[in-house]
Design a protein around this motif. Sequence first.
Motif, PDB file in Angstrom:
ATOM      1  N   SER A   3      -6.563   9.573   6.029  1.00  0.00           N
ATOM      2  CA  SER A   3      -6.143   8.177   5.986  1.00  0.00           C
ATOM      3  C   SER A   3      -4.645   8.094   6.219  1.00  0.00           C
ATOM      4  O   SER A   3      -3.888   8.966   5.791  1.00  0.00           O
ATOM      5  CB  SER A   3      -6.500   7.565   4.628  1.00  0.00           C
ATOM      6  OG  SER A   3      -7.896   7.581   4.449  1.00  0.00           O
ATOM      7  N   LYS A   4      -4.230   7.032   6.911  1.00  0.00           N
ATOM      8  CA  LYS A   4      -2.816   6.809   7.193  1.00  0.00           C
ATOM      9  C   LYS A   4      -2.490   5.348   6.925  1.00  0.00           C
ATOM     10  O   LYS A   4      -3.312   4.469   7.169  1.00  0.00           O
ATOM     11  CB  LYS A   4      -2.489   7.142   8.647  1.00  0.00           C
ATOM     12  CG  LYS A   4      -2.682   8.585   9.002  1.00  0.00           C
ATOM     13  CD  LYS A   4      -2.434   8.839  10.468  1.00  0.00           C
ATOM     14  CE  LYS A   4      -2.811  10.274  10.786  1.00  0.00           C
ATOM     15  NZ  LYS A   4      -3.308  10.443  12.110  1.00  0.00           N
ATOM     16  N   ILE A   5      -1.288   5.099   6.478  1.00  0.00           N
ATOM     17  CA  ILE A   5      -0.807   3.745   6.227  1.00  0.00           C
ATOM     18  C   ILE A   5       0.399   3.514   7.121  1.00  0.00           C
ATOM     19  O   ILE A   5       1.301   4.359   7.183  1.00  0.00           O
ATOM     20  CB  ILE A   5      -0.387   3.570   4.751  1.00  0.00           C
ATOM     21  CG1 ILE A   5      -1.568   3.881   3.826  1.00  0.00           C
ATOM     22  CG2 ILE A   5       0.169   2.173   4.502  1.00  0.00           C
ATOM     23  CD1 ILE A   5      -1.146   4.150   2.408  1.00  0.00           C
ATOM     24  N   THR A   6       0.420   2.383   7.803  1.00  0.00           N
ATOM     25  CA  THR A   6       1.562   2.001   8.621  1.00  0.00           C
ATOM     26  C   THR A   6       2.054   0.640   8.149  1.00  0.00           C
ATOM     27  O   THR A   6       1.267  -0.299   8.046  1.00  0.00           O
ATOM     28  CB  THR A   6       1.179   1.919  10.115  1.00  0.00           C
ATOM     29  OG1 THR A   6       0.621   3.175  10.520  1.00  0.00           O
ATOM     30  CG2 THR A   6       2.390   1.596  10.980  1.00  0.00           C
ATOM     31  N   VAL A   7       3.334   0.555   7.872  1.00  0.00           N
ATOM     32  CA  VAL A   7       3.964  -0.722   7.523  1.00  0.00           C
ATOM     33  C   VAL A   7       4.870  -1.088   8.694  1.00  0.00           C
ATOM     34  O   VAL A   7       5.769  -0.327   9.051  1.00  0.00           O
ATOM     35  CB  VAL A   7       4.786  -0.614   6.216  1.00  0.00           C
ATOM     36  CG1 VAL A   7       5.473  -1.937   5.903  1.00  0.00           C
ATOM     37  CG2 VAL A   7       3.901  -0.174   5.052  1.00  0.00           C
ATOM     38  N   GLY A  41       6.006 -12.219  -2.219  1.00  0.00           N
ATOM     39  CA  GLY A  41       7.331 -12.136  -2.828  1.00  0.00           C
ATOM     40  C   GLY A  41       7.622 -10.829  -3.530  1.00  0.00           C
ATOM     41  O   GLY A  41       8.743 -10.345  -3.522  1.00  0.00           O
ATOM     42  N   LYS A  42       6.630 -10.235  -4.160  1.00  0.00           N
ATOM     43  CA  LYS A  42       6.831  -8.969  -4.860  1.00  0.00           C
ATOM     44  C   LYS A  42       7.003  -7.851  -3.834  1.00  0.00           C
ATOM     45  O   LYS A  42       6.224  -7.748  -2.885  1.00  0.00           O
ATOM     46  CB  LYS A  42       5.621  -8.689  -5.751  1.00  0.00           C
ATOM     47  CG  LYS A  42       5.768  -7.474  -6.604  1.00  0.00           C
ATOM     48  CD  LYS A  42       4.550  -7.318  -7.505  1.00  0.00           C
ATOM     49  CE  LYS A  42       4.669  -6.017  -8.281  1.00  0.00           C
ATOM     50  NZ  LYS A  42       3.465  -5.760  -9.053  1.00  0.00           N
ATOM     51  N   PRO A  43       8.018  -7.008  -3.975  1.00  0.00           N
ATOM     52  CA  PRO A  43       8.231  -5.933  -2.995  1.00  0.00           C
ATOM     53  C   PRO A  43       7.065  -4.939  -2.970  1.00  0.00           C
ATOM     54  O   PRO A  43       6.389  -4.737  -3.969  1.00  0.00           O
ATOM     55  CB  PRO A  43       9.501  -5.236  -3.471  1.00  0.00           C
ATOM     56  CG  PRO A  43      10.031  -6.017  -4.596  1.00  0.00           C
ATOM     57  CD  PRO A  43       9.007  -7.002  -5.027  1.00  0.00           C
ATOM     58  N   LEU A  44       6.844  -4.343  -1.821  1.00  0.00           N
ATOM     59  CA  LEU A  44       5.861  -3.276  -1.671  1.00  0.00           C
ATOM     60  C   LEU A  44       6.609  -1.960  -1.865  1.00  0.00           C
ATOM     61  O   LEU A  44       7.594  -1.692  -1.165  1.00  0.00           O
ATOM     62  CB  LEU A  44       5.217  -3.323  -0.281  1.00  0.00           C
ATOM     63  CG  LEU A  44       4.277  -2.167   0.072  1.00  0.00           C
ATOM     64  CD1 LEU A  44       3.063  -2.156  -0.857  1.00  0.00           C
ATOM     65  CD2 LEU A  44       3.853  -2.257   1.523  1.00  0.00           C
ATOM     66  N   ILE A  45       6.144  -1.167  -2.796  1.00  0.00           N
ATOM     67  CA  ILE A  45       6.791   0.113  -3.104  1.00  0.00           C
ATOM     68  C   ILE A  45       5.825   1.228  -2.727  1.00  0.00           C
ATOM     69  O   ILE A  45       4.686   1.254  -3.180  1.00  0.00           O
ATOM     70  CB  ILE A  45       7.158   0.211  -4.597  1.00  0.00           C
ATOM     71  CG1 ILE A  45       8.078  -0.956  -4.984  1.00  0.00           C
ATOM     72  CG2 ILE A  45       7.796   1.563  -4.906  1.00  0.00           C
ATOM     73  CD1 ILE A  45       8.291  -1.100  -6.483  1.00  0.00           C
ATOM     74  N   ILE A  46       6.290   2.148  -1.891  1.00  0.00           N
ATOM     75  CA  ILE A  46       5.502   3.307  -1.482  1.00  0.00           C
ATOM     76  C   ILE A  46       6.358   4.529  -1.765  1.00  0.00           C
ATOM     77  O   ILE A  46       7.491   4.627  -1.289  1.00  0.00           O
ATOM     78  CB  ILE A  46       5.129   3.240   0.012  1.00  0.00           C
ATOM     79  CG1 ILE A  46       4.324   1.971   0.311  1.00  0.00           C
ATOM     80  CG2 ILE A  46       4.351   4.493   0.416  1.00  0.00           C
ATOM     81  CD1 ILE A  46       4.008   1.770   1.774  1.00  0.00           C
ATOM     82  N   GLY A  47       5.805   5.446  -2.540  1.00  0.00           N
ATOM     83  CA  GLY A  47       6.609   6.611  -2.879  1.00  0.00           C
ATOM     84  C   GLY A  47       5.783   7.795  -3.313  1.00  0.00           C
ATOM     85  O   GLY A  47       4.598   7.689  -3.609  1.00  0.00           O
ATOM     86  N   ALA A  48       6.432   8.920  -3.346  1.00  0.00           N
ATOM     87  CA  ALA A  48       5.880  10.178  -3.841  1.00  0.00           C
ATOM     88  C   ALA A  48       7.071  11.036  -4.253  1.00  0.00           C
ATOM     89  O   ALA A  48       8.184  10.521  -4.392  1.00  0.00           O
ATOM     90  CB  ALA A  48       5.024  10.849  -2.782  1.00  0.00           C
ATOM     91  N   GLY A  49       6.865  12.330  -4.387  1.00  0.00           N
ATOM     92  CA  GLY A  49       7.919  13.208  -4.871  1.00  0.00           C
ATOM     93  C   GLY A  49       9.157  13.259  -4.003  1.00  0.00           C
ATOM     94  O   GLY A  49      10.278  13.330  -4.484  1.00  0.00           O
ATOM     95  N   ALA A  56      10.810  -5.418   1.351  1.00  0.00           N
ATOM     96  CA  ALA A  56      10.801  -6.831   0.973  1.00  0.00           C
ATOM     97  C   ALA A  56       9.547  -7.458   1.572  1.00  0.00           C
ATOM     98  O   ALA A  56       9.259  -7.282   2.760  1.00  0.00           O
ATOM     99  CB  ALA A  56      12.047  -7.532   1.494  1.00  0.00           C
ATOM    100  N   ALA A  57       8.786  -8.193   0.768  1.00  0.00           N
ATOM    101  CA  ALA A  57       7.516  -8.771   1.238  1.00  0.00           C
ATOM    102  C   ALA A  57       7.719  -9.651   2.472  1.00  0.00           C
ATOM    103  O   ALA A  57       6.925  -9.609   3.407  1.00  0.00           O
ATOM    104  CB  ALA A  57       6.861  -9.562   0.116  1.00  0.00           C
ATOM    105  N   ALA A  58       8.783 -10.424   2.490  1.00  0.00           N
ATOM    106  CA  ALA A  58       9.039 -11.334   3.615  1.00  0.00           C
ATOM    107  C   ALA A  58       9.375 -10.584   4.900  1.00  0.00           C
ATOM    108  O   ALA A  58       9.284 -11.153   5.978  1.00  0.00           O
ATOM    109  CB  ALA A  58      10.163 -12.296   3.259  1.00  0.00           C
ATOM    110  N   ALA A  59       9.762  -9.320   4.788  1.00  0.00           N
ATOM    111  CA  ALA A  59      10.146  -8.534   5.963  1.00  0.00           C
ATOM    112  C   ALA A  59       9.006  -7.678   6.500  1.00  0.00           C
ATOM    113  O   ALA A  59       9.203  -6.877   7.394  1.00  0.00           O
ATOM    114  CB  ALA A  59      11.345  -7.655   5.632  1.00  0.00           C
ATOM    115  N   ILE A  60       7.792  -7.861   5.965  1.00  0.00           N
ATOM    116  CA  ILE A  60       6.638  -7.112   6.446  1.00  0.00           C
ATOM    117  C   ILE A  60       5.853  -8.000   7.408  1.00  0.00           C
ATOM    118  O   ILE A  60       5.451  -9.104   7.060  1.00  0.00           O
ATOM    119  CB  ILE A  60       5.719  -6.676   5.285  1.00  0.00           C
ATOM    120  CG1 ILE A  60       6.481  -5.764   4.316  1.00  0.00           C
ATOM    121  CG2 ILE A  60       4.477  -5.978   5.819  1.00  0.00           C
ATOM    122  CD1 ILE A  60       5.717  -5.447   3.044  1.00  0.00           C
ATOM    123  N   ALA A  61       5.646  -7.517   8.633  1.00  0.00           N
ATOM    124  CA  ALA A  61       4.815  -8.239   9.602  1.00  0.00           C
ATOM    125  C   ALA A  61       3.346  -7.865   9.390  1.00  0.00           C
ATOM    126  O   ALA A  61       2.485  -8.733   9.334  1.00  0.00           O
ATOM    127  CB  ALA A  61       5.251  -7.932  11.028  1.00  0.00           C
TER     128      ALA A  61
END
Length: 185
Positions: A3-7, A41-49, A56-61
């Motif tokens: 699986s892959k995620i693209t923002v 409005g709530k930011p999307l946070i993606i992270g790992a080690g 920023a939610a408004a900056a995601i297409a």
Amino acid sequence: MTSKITVITTANRARRFVPTDESSLETIIDSLRRGGHLFSGKPLIIGAGAQTEVFAAAAIACIEIETARDLEEHLPSQHNLSLTALTPEQRAEPFVGGLDGDHFSVRIEFFFTGGHALYMAAAGVRKPALAERLMNLTGLFERPALHYRLAQGGIGLMNPRAMTRFLINPGVPDLPSDAWLAEAL
């Protein structure tokens, strides 16, 4: 298939991620149930080690999740509108759509702030009342999110607030009374 995620941001930049394990993918899939709130409005946070990235939610297409799993059941209803991303080869093929009884099939090109574009095949059931059809046409900008199937498997979510316009082919037969009647050059 991994699986892959693209923002994809409104700066037309794509950031790609791989879930750390199956349980992290389950958490991501579970968040799709509230997909309409991903851009609220709530930011999307993606992270790992190695790093953490905050969007920023408004900056995601768009957000796309490539997977072999069927994720449709995790998404909110789109009221008889089915969107499927087109491959470049499919876009090059001749297309004849329009109305067939109560059903429609069209191609829609979605354009976003920053220049990102999505090319879709759209199909659905035509609403019987003119007011409902007009609301479907203009209401896309007002939805909290729109989801679509990826050609390679998986789903995508687009942020209507980041859309600048969309183009429907063939044209819509029922236009609002205040629409400007003109052909593109």
